[in-house]
Write an enzyme that holds these catalytic residues in place. Structure first.
Site, short mmCIF file in Angstrom:
data_model
loop_
_atom_site.label_atom_id
_atom_site.label_comp_id
_atom_site.label_asym_id
_atom_site.label_seq_id
_atom_site.Cartn_x
_atom_site.Cartn_y
_atom_site.Cartn_z
N GLN A 189 0.70 -1.24 -0.08
CA GLN A 189 0.23 0.07 -0.11
C GLN A 189 0.93 1.19 -0.10
O GLN A 189 1.90 1.28 0.81
CB GLN A 189 -0.90 0.05 1.21
N HIS B 264 0.41 -4.00 3.30
CA HIS B 264 -1.19 -4.28 3.83
C HIS B 264 -1.36 -5.76 4.21
O HIS B 264 -1.91 -5.97 5.58
CB HIS B 264 -2.05 -3.94 2.94
N PHE C 54 -3.46 -4.01 14.44
CA PHE C 54 -3.39 -4.28 12.90
C PHE C 54 -2.88 -5.62 12.56
O PHE C 54 -3.33 -6.29 11.82
CB PHE C 54 -2.76 -3.24 12.08
N HIS D 42 -5.07 -8.22 13.66
CA HIS D 42 -6.16 -8.49 12.46
C HIS D 42 -5.58 -9.27 11.27
O HIS D 42 -6.35 -10.31 10.86
CB HIS D 42 -6.87 -7.10 12.21
N GLU D 43 -4.56 -8.95 10.98
CA GLU D 43 -3.88 -9.73 9.68
C GLU D 43 -3.60 -11.11 9.95
O GLU D 43 -3.99 -12.08 9.22
CB GLU D 43 -2.76 -8.93 9.19
N LYS E 98 -7.25 -13.00 10.69
CA LYS E 98 -8.35 -13.01 9.69
C LYS E 98 -7.66 -13.98 8.47
O LYS E 98 -8.31 -14.90 7.82
CB LYS E 98 -8.62 -11.83 9.05
N HIS E 99 -6.29 -13.70 8.18
CA HIS E 99 -5.77 -14.24 7.00
C HIS E 99 -4.62 -15.26 7.25
O HIS E 99 -4.54 -16.17 6.81
CB HIS E 99 -4.93 -13.15 6.38
#
Length: 222
Positions: A30, A57, A107, A110-111, A114-115
């Site tokens: 990003q 990102h 952050f 979350h990454e 989620k991923h």
């Protein structure tokens, strides 16, 4: 000893039961100038303003069909102790500009949750974040674009020139996402590079992400 081996085998089966099969990763970089230009506000991390460079990102597992798995293991929580040796690199290369100003933990949590949890069959938590850092270094996109005369100077550049420059560096066509600034100029926002399931090699994208860009886009300052 046999009991210990049995426990390890059970743990491996447990991880595999949550891990989802996937076909490739999107490695997403990003441009911070475009992030900040498209919002009413952006906030620098507590460590200070990031360098004027592409930031990571995410590293996102995907299917060839166009879908993706997410939140695959609710019991696999982000643990900063597991990546303590990577922390300074994460702060520099994988920053967040979300508000309010923060240390990046939310952050990265979350990454991972989620991923990253959807790639545990291939990468543990440390390997996952380390792979992202290595991929950014390997691509070195800002250096390549700058050498081609494409600079973050608020000027407009041909999309085909940006695409061709990145393709020459990584060997494969990128996916490019643009957003619009307050003057509705189309600007370079995110670059998607496709990576194999080991997160070590760039590959041809099985499916391109959707990203609308004008034929000429602005490369904003940061």
């Amino acid at each position: 000893m046999k009991f210990f081996i049995f426990i390890l085998a059970l743990q491996q089966l447990y991880v595999q039961s949550f891990a989802q099969d996937f076909d490739f990763f999107y490695f997403v970089l990003q441009w911070p100038g475009a992030y900040c230009d498209s919002r009413h506000s952006c906030c620098y991390p507590q460590t200070g303003k990031p360098a004027a460079d592409f930031g990571i990102h995410g590293l996102w597992p995907n299917y060839k069909t166009g879908g993706w798995p997410q939140n695959c293991n609710p019991d696999s929580r982000f643990d900063d102790l597991r990546v303590s040796d990577l922390m300074s690199d994460l702060q520099r290369e994988w920053p967040t500009l979300s508000c309010p100003s923060n240390d990046g933990m939310k952050f990265w949590t979350h990454e991972w949750e989620k991923h990253g949890t959807c790639a545990e069959s291939e990468l543990d938590q440390h390997d996952y974040f380390e792979a992202g850092l290595k991929l950014k270094q390997k691509a070195n996109l800002l250096h390549a674009l700058t050498n081609a005369g494409i600079k973050p100077d608020d000027k407009f550049y041909e999309m085909k020139d940006i695409e061709n420059t990145i393709k020459q560096v990584v060997g494969f066509a990128p996916g490019i996402e643009c957003n619009k600034d307050s003057s509705h100029n189309s600007q370079l926002y995110q670059i998607y590079l496709c990576v194999d399931t080991s997160a070590s090699k760039f590959i041809n994208c099985p499916v391109m992400p959707h990203g609308r860009c004008d034929s000429r886009v602005q490369f904003p300052k940061f």
